[in-house]
Structure formats: structure tokens, C-alpha cells
Write a protein that holds these residues in place. Structure first.
Motif, PDB file in Angstrom:
ATOM      1  N   TYR A  43     -48.328  19.189 -16.026  1.00 48.07           N
ATOM      2  CA  TYR A  43     -49.220  19.765 -15.018  1.00 48.07           C
ATOM      3  C   TYR A  43     -48.590  20.994 -14.379  1.00 48.07           C
ATOM      4  O   TYR A  43     -49.248  22.024 -14.185  1.00 48.07           O
ATOM      5  CB  TYR A  43     -49.544  18.712 -13.959  1.00 48.07           C
ATOM      6  N   GLN A  44     -47.301  20.880 -14.032  1.00 47.09           N
ATOM      7  CA  GLN A  44     -46.591  22.011 -13.436  1.00 47.09           C
ATOM      8  C   GLN A  44     -46.600  23.217 -14.368  1.00 47.09           C
ATOM      9  O   GLN A  44     -46.825  24.352 -13.948  1.00 47.09           O
ATOM     10  CB  GLN A  44     -45.139  21.609 -13.138  1.00 47.09           C
ATOM     11  N   SER A  95     -43.053  14.129 -18.391  1.00 38.71           N
ATOM     12  CA  SER A  95     -44.078  13.409 -17.639  1.00 38.71           C
ATOM     13  C   SER A  95     -45.345  14.250 -17.521  1.00 38.71           C
ATOM     14  O   SER A  95     -45.333  15.459 -17.766  1.00 38.71           O
ATOM     15  CB  SER A  95     -43.562  13.070 -16.242  1.00 38.71           C
ATOM     16  N   GLU A  96     -46.403  13.597 -17.137  1.00 40.16           N
ATOM     17  CA  GLU A  96     -47.657  14.316 -16.911  1.00 40.16           C
ATOM     18  C   GLU A  96     -47.494  15.331 -15.784  1.00 40.16           C
ATOM     19  O   GLU A  96     -48.133  16.377 -15.780  1.00 40.16           O
ATOM     20  CB  GLU A  96     -48.782  13.325 -16.579  1.00 40.16           C
ATOM     21  N   SER A  97     -46.602  15.018 -14.846  1.00 42.46           N
ATOM     22  CA  SER A  97     -46.340  15.947 -13.747  1.00 42.46           C
ATOM     23  C   SER A  97     -45.694  17.226 -14.268  1.00 42.46           C
ATOM     24  O   SER A  97     -46.031  18.326 -13.823  1.00 42.46           O
ATOM     25  CB  SER A  97     -45.445  15.288 -12.703  1.00 42.46           C
ATOM     26  N   SER A  98     -44.769  17.094 -15.229  1.00 41.33           N
ATOM     27  CA  SER A  98     -44.130  18.275 -15.810  1.00 41.33           C
ATOM     28  C   SER A  98     -45.147  19.129 -16.554  1.00 41.33           C
ATOM     29  O   SER A  98     -45.143  20.363 -16.448  1.00 41.33           O
ATOM     30  CB  SER A  98     -43.008  17.843 -16.766  1.00 41.33           C
ATOM     31  N   GLU A 138     -36.866  14.586 -11.607  1.00 38.93           N
ATOM     32  CA  GLU A 138     -37.276  13.195 -11.819  1.00 38.93           C
ATOM     33  C   GLU A 138     -36.104  12.317 -12.270  1.00 38.93           C
ATOM     34  O   GLU A 138     -36.014  11.150 -11.891  1.00 38.93           O
ATOM     35  CB  GLU A 138     -38.399  13.138 -12.855  1.00 38.93           C
ATOM     36  N   ARG A 150     -36.283  17.750  -0.855  1.00 39.82           N
ATOM     37  CA  ARG A 150     -36.379  16.291  -0.971  1.00 39.82           C
ATOM     38  C   ARG A 150     -36.360  15.650   0.414  1.00 39.82           C
ATOM     39  O   ARG A 150     -35.472  15.927   1.233  1.00 39.82           O
ATOM     40  CB  ARG A 150     -35.214  15.734  -1.809  1.00 39.82           C
ATOM     41  N   ALA A 206     -41.350  23.285 -15.803  1.00 41.49           N
ATOM     42  CA  ALA A 206     -41.412  22.025 -16.540  1.00 41.49           C
ATOM     43  C   ALA A 206     -40.029  21.399 -16.636  1.00 41.49           C
ATOM     44  O   ALA A 206     -39.866  20.182 -16.455  1.00 41.49           O
ATOM     45  CB  ALA A 206     -41.986  22.263 -17.943  1.00 41.49           C
ATOM     46  N   GLN A 260     -38.819  20.135 -13.150  1.00 40.92           N
ATOM     47  CA  GLN A 260     -39.519  18.905 -12.795  1.00 40.92           C
ATOM     48  C   GLN A 260     -38.897  17.709 -13.503  1.00 40.92           C
ATOM     49  O   GLN A 260     -38.688  16.644 -12.895  1.00 40.92           O
ATOM     50  CB  GLN A 260     -41.000  19.024 -13.168  1.00 40.92           C
TER      51      GLN A 260
END
Length: 559
Positions: free
Chosen positions: A517-518, A512-515, A293, A324, A286, A289
Motif C-alpha cells: 500500500y505504501q 505485507s499489504e501495508s508495504s 515491522e 513510534r 516499501a 515499512q
């Protein structure tokens, strides 16, 4: 502590961490103490009653006003003398437990257990199958609820302690669970007596725990009780003066602490923990990520890890940056602070350099060696103007809560560096109450959950589990056996850190939602990852075990 308020625009009066307690803190304690016997009766009657929305709003407003008006002060608050000295107790007088606020805190844990247990009993009736085995923390919650129920009747005589909780309405327990409940009850009773400075009675209660197996054997509950009982005995000896015994024990404790420090730097143990216990990886992914970002458009990245350890947590960031596709990294610099363990930090650097080479990642590693935090200078970090700086602060700040100069100096240095993002990991626990019994209760439930996690995740790694529990035992000792300035590590919750960071014009940024989610994805990869919970609390993430908060991870920027 005098500061030059003119020359230093970010000079603040010190913050009193003891003033801010989650749940039942100093404010609630004041109210409870003055309630007297009626307050005690109200506590027992209200165990299943939650405050209304209006009452909660009034309480929140009061807490906020109290915070705004109170002078900040880092200095430890001396524990007030208890009014129930055992030498002042009239003969033949029934003495109720004195720490009413502590009983209220304990009853709050009991409410949770009753709701869970009703569900367990309901499932048992529906399926005609015995309820699932209780977790370590649930056993302790049951003991706490039962201690509250008998506090006005059967705990008046230490020689007559209620045994065998049959018919208590908590479902079907195994023989081992009954025994564990009894052990936890004895421990709670002993802690209450120690809090009242009734050391003879406390010793009598702890005597009943002497048959309990050593820290390495038995159930997780028995091991938790063992470590807390040992800490209580040390506190009693410190309070009463143990002569040569106390000196010998002090020498042994120093040797144990040296061993703990060695274990913390054990690479193999760190790897096993990383692979078996979900907390570290969940927070790591988390956090990484969030960092990736915030430096997405930067090619020169400076990662300042305030406690790099074995370097395991840096590898995830290195992999993410190496992969990346756009704006490839021209240089990744990793800097850490070295207070001790120069050889180990150099070994960590060699491992990271080798790993970076395998990824074809331009890399530079540096250690800022200092004898104390107050010696750190901004210039030592060699921050370039074209670098994006990310700071990673894993469980570091809690070690400086009792050292105002170090904590304040570190925050001023970080502010001057002005990182793009600062990730802060801390234990989500309130172990800083000036009330010994409150501190004991909070710690007992927290470590019960932690021991349950270790037992569940590391059943096949007996030696490693023992080492980790040895480290946790030192944490228990710090909270229970020591007092005031002796307690070097102070755990406080995220709400306290938010108030503290606000003084340095830091603003919290959401994950973020990505964090998120991870974090959840990583938890699910573990064998017992379903017990690991990841929840949002405001803008931060709370990582827990079976619903009990264990860690917080938050992200910050400087205005």
C-alpha cells in the motif's frame, strides 16, 4: 577456487550466473540453434502463439533439472565463436540472420506490441482520433517486430534496407515515430551483424545512424539509439583493433567514467532524482515499512546500509522510528561501507547527525573504510547482542557478480551478523547472457523504458536529465562494448538471486499489504506516477515503468 570444506560449513561451489536466464536463456538457445531453417520458420509462424500449460510445465521441469545438475561456477563463460564469419560467406549466397534464439527473443517482444497495437487501432476506429503517441519502448518493440517480419526477405542486402513502415498494420504513426522506427531497425541490424562478427557490414549500417543527433538532443528513441550505436562502434574497434584511435577513445572513456562517479555523488542531482523519478521513493517506503515491522519491538536498532550515497534514503527510516509511540528508540546506529569517497561519506554523516538531532533521535553514525570487499570483517560493524540488525543492500550485489571472491565474502559476513531482515534492491533485468545479441536485445528494451521514464519525469530538468543519461550510457557501454571479465556490472533477475541466496540458507519473506500500500501510495503522489507499476512476483515487489520491469525489491532472513 579451493575452499576448506571442513573448517567452513557454509562453503559452496561457485554459482554460474550465466546458466540461469529468464525468458530465453542458455537452454532455449541450445534448442533454437539446432532447429535450423525449420526452427526459423517455426519462430516466424509462432510469433503470436504462446506455449500451452502442459508445454510450460515440461519446460519448467527441464529448467529445474538443469539447475540441479549443473556445476556452479562464477567464472565468465567465453562467448562461442560465431559460425557466420564474413570471410566464410560464399558469394551470391543469401545469408539469413544466424542467431535464431535471438530472433525468437526479439519476436517475444513483438507479440506484446501486436496485442497493444490492436487495442490502439480499435480505440482509434471507435473514437476517430489518432492513437496516443507511442512510448520509447513501444517504438523499439515495433522496430523489433518489423525487423523479424523482413528478416527472411529484405535484410539480405545491407545496402537495401526497408524504409517507411507504411501499411505494416501498426496504426497511424507520426513522422517522427516513423523515423525513430527506422533508426531502431538499423541499430538491430547492426547488432545482429556485430554478433556474427561481420564488422564491415555492421559499420555500414551504423554509418546510416551518424546523422542521429548527439546523446542530449532529439527524441528519447534517438538518444537511446545514439548511446547503443556508440557502444557498438567501440565494440567493433576493440574487435578489429583501432590503433591510436582506440587508445585515445579509451582515455576519453576513462575520463567519462570518472565524471560519472562524481555525478553519482552529486547531492543536488540525487535530490532532484528523488523528487522527480518515482522508483527510489517507491522502493524506499516499501523497504522501510518492512524494516519497521520487523524491528517493532526493539529499542536498539542497527541499520547497515551497504551503499549509503548521500543519505537521502536513511531519512525516511529515521522519521518512521522517531514517530513510534510505543517502545521509543533508545539508539539508532547507521553503518555503511566506504570503499572510496571518504570526504563525501563524512559529509553524509554530518547531515544525518543533524537530521537526527532535529528529531530528538539518539543516533550514531559509522563508516567501515576498506580498500576492497574481501577486507570486511564482522568485528568492524560493532554489532551488540541486544541490537536488532537490518541490512539495506541497494544495487550493490550486481557489481560483484563478476567478482566471486567479493560477493561470496560479503554474503558470509552478512550470515555471521545474522540480521533480523535484509532488504535487497536490484535491477530486474537479464543483461548477463553469454550471447552478445541476446544481451543487446534485453538491454535495448530495458534502457528504452528507462529513457522514456526520464524523458517523461524530467522534461523541465534538462541538465539533470543529461547527467542521468550519461550514467545510463556507461551502463549501456558495459553491456554492449565490453566482454567477459571487462564487464564488471552484471544485472540478473530476481529468480537468479533467489537461487543464489538459497545457498546461504536465506529464506525470502513476503512484503505485507501495508508495504504494498505504501509503495502504491507513493507512486500516485508523482505527477506521472500512473506510469509507475508495483506488482508482486512471488514474495518480492517488481517496480516498473509502463509495465516494463525495472527494479526488484525483496526481503530476506537467515535460518
Amino acid at each position: 577456487m579451493q575452499r576448506d570444506m571442513v573448517s567452513d560449513p557454509f562453503s559452496f561451489t561457485p554459482l554460474n550466473f550465466n546458466e540461469f536466464q529468464d525468458g530465453y536463456g542458455s537452454i532455449q538457445e541450445d534448442h533454437a540453434v539446432f532447429q535450423g531453417e525449420h526452427g526459423f520458420s517455426a519462430i516466424l509462424r509462432g510469433m503470436d502463439t504462446l506455449p500451452t500449460a502442459e508445454e510450460q510445465n515440461q519446460q519448467d521441469d527441464f529448467n529445474f533439472d538443469h539447475f540441479m545438475l549443473e556445476e556452479f561456477n562464477f567464472e565468465p563463460v567465453p562467448q562461442p565463436k560465431q559460425l557466420c564469419q564474413e570471410t566464410r560467406e560464399p558469394k551470391n549466397k543469401q545469408v539469413l540472420p544466424s542467431s535464431l534464439a535471438s530472433l525468437e527473443l526479439l519476436s517475444s517482444y513483438g507479440r506484446w506490441f501486436k496485442r497493444v497495437e490492436k487495442q490502439n487501432i480499435s480505440r482509434s476506429v471507435e473514437t476517430s482520433v489518432s492513437p496516443q503517441k507511442l512510448s520509447t519502448e513501444e517504438i523499439v518493440r515495433l522496430a523489433g517486430a518489423r525487423y523479424i517480419q523482413h528478416s527472411t526477405t529484405q535484410w539480405l542486402d545491407d545496402a537495401c534496407i526497408p524504409m517507411h513502415p507504411y501499411g505494416f498494420g501498426f496504426g497511424i504513426l507520426s513522422e517522427e515515430e516513423y523515423r525513430d522506427v527506422e533508426l531502431a531497425q538499423f541499430l538491430l541490424a547492426a547488432a545482429e551483424r556485430v554478433g556474427c562478427q561481420q564488422f564491415v557490414r555492421a559499420s555500414m549500417l551504423l554509418f546510416h545512424l551518424q546523422w542521429n543527433p548527439s546523446g542530449g538532443g532529439g527524441s528519447p528513441v534517438q538518444r537511446v539509439v545514439f548511446h547503443f550505436a556508440q557502444a557498438l562502434l567501440e565494440r567493433i574497434r576493440r574487435e578489429t583493433g583501432g590503433g591510436k584511435v582506440a587508445l585515445d577513445e579509451c582515455e576519453n572513456k576513462n575520463q567519462e567514467r570518472e565524471l560519472v562517479e562524481k555525478l553519482k555523488s552529486d547531492t543536488n542531482m540525487a535530490l532532484i532524482c528523488h523528487q522527480k523519478i518515482p522508483f527510489n521513493q517507491v522502493m524506499q517506503f516499501a523497504g522501510v515499512q518492512a524494516i519497521v515491522e520487523h524491528v517493532a519491538f526493539q529499542t536498539k536498532i542497527h541499520f547497515i546500509n551497504l551503499d549509503i550515497g548521500c543519505g537521502v534514503k536513511c531519512t525516511t527510516l529515521m522519521q518512521a522510528l522517531a514517530e513510534r509511540n510505543e517502545r521509543q528508540v533508545e539508539l539508532l546506529k547507521i553503518t555503511t561501507i566506504g570503499l572510496k569517497g571518504k570526504t563525501e561519506l563524512e559529509k553524509t554523516g554530518k547531515r544525518l547527525v543533524s537530521f537526527a538531532e532535529s528529531l530528538n533521535l539518539p543516533f550514531l553514525y559509522k563508516v567501515v573504510f576498506v580498500k576492497s570487499i574481501v577486507e570486511i570483517k564482522v568485528e568492524q560493524f560493532d554489532v551488540e547482542d541486544d541490537e536488532a540488525v537490518a541490512v539495506y543492500c541497494p544495487n550493490v550485489l550486481r557489481t560483484m557478480v563478476s567478482d566471486s571472491d567479493s560477493l561470496e565474502h560479503l554474503m558470509r559476513v552478512m550470515r555471521k551478523i545474522r540480521p533480523t531482515i535484509m532488504i535487497v534492491l536490484e535491477l530486474e533485468a537479464n543483461h548477463n547472457s553469454p550471447s552478445f545479441v541476446n544481451r543487446f536485445i534485453e538491454a535495448l528494451f530495458f534502457y528504452a523504458a528507462y529513457f522514456d521514464c526520464i524523458e517523461t519525469c524530467m522534461k523541465q530538468d534538462y541538465e539533470c536529465r543529461m547527467r542521468i543519461e550519461g550514467i545510463l550510457s556507461e551502463g549501456i557501454r558495459n553491456i554492449v562494448a565490453l566482454e567477459d571479465g571487462e564487464r564488471k556490472v552484471r544485472n540478473v533477475k530476481i529468480d537468479v538471486w533467489r537461487r543464489f541466496f538459497a545457498r546461504y540458507r536465506m529464506v525470502e519473506t513476503t512484503f505485507s499489504e501495508s508495504s504494498l500500500y505504501q509503495a502504491n501510495l507513493v507512486a500516485k503522489r508523482f505527477e506521472y506516477g500512473n506510469f509507475c507499476t508495483v506488482d508482486k512476483k512471488g514474495k518480492c515487489l517488481i517496480v516498473g515503468w509502463r509495465g516494463t520491469p525495472i527494479h526488484s525489491i525483496s526481503a530476506w532472513k537467515f535460518l
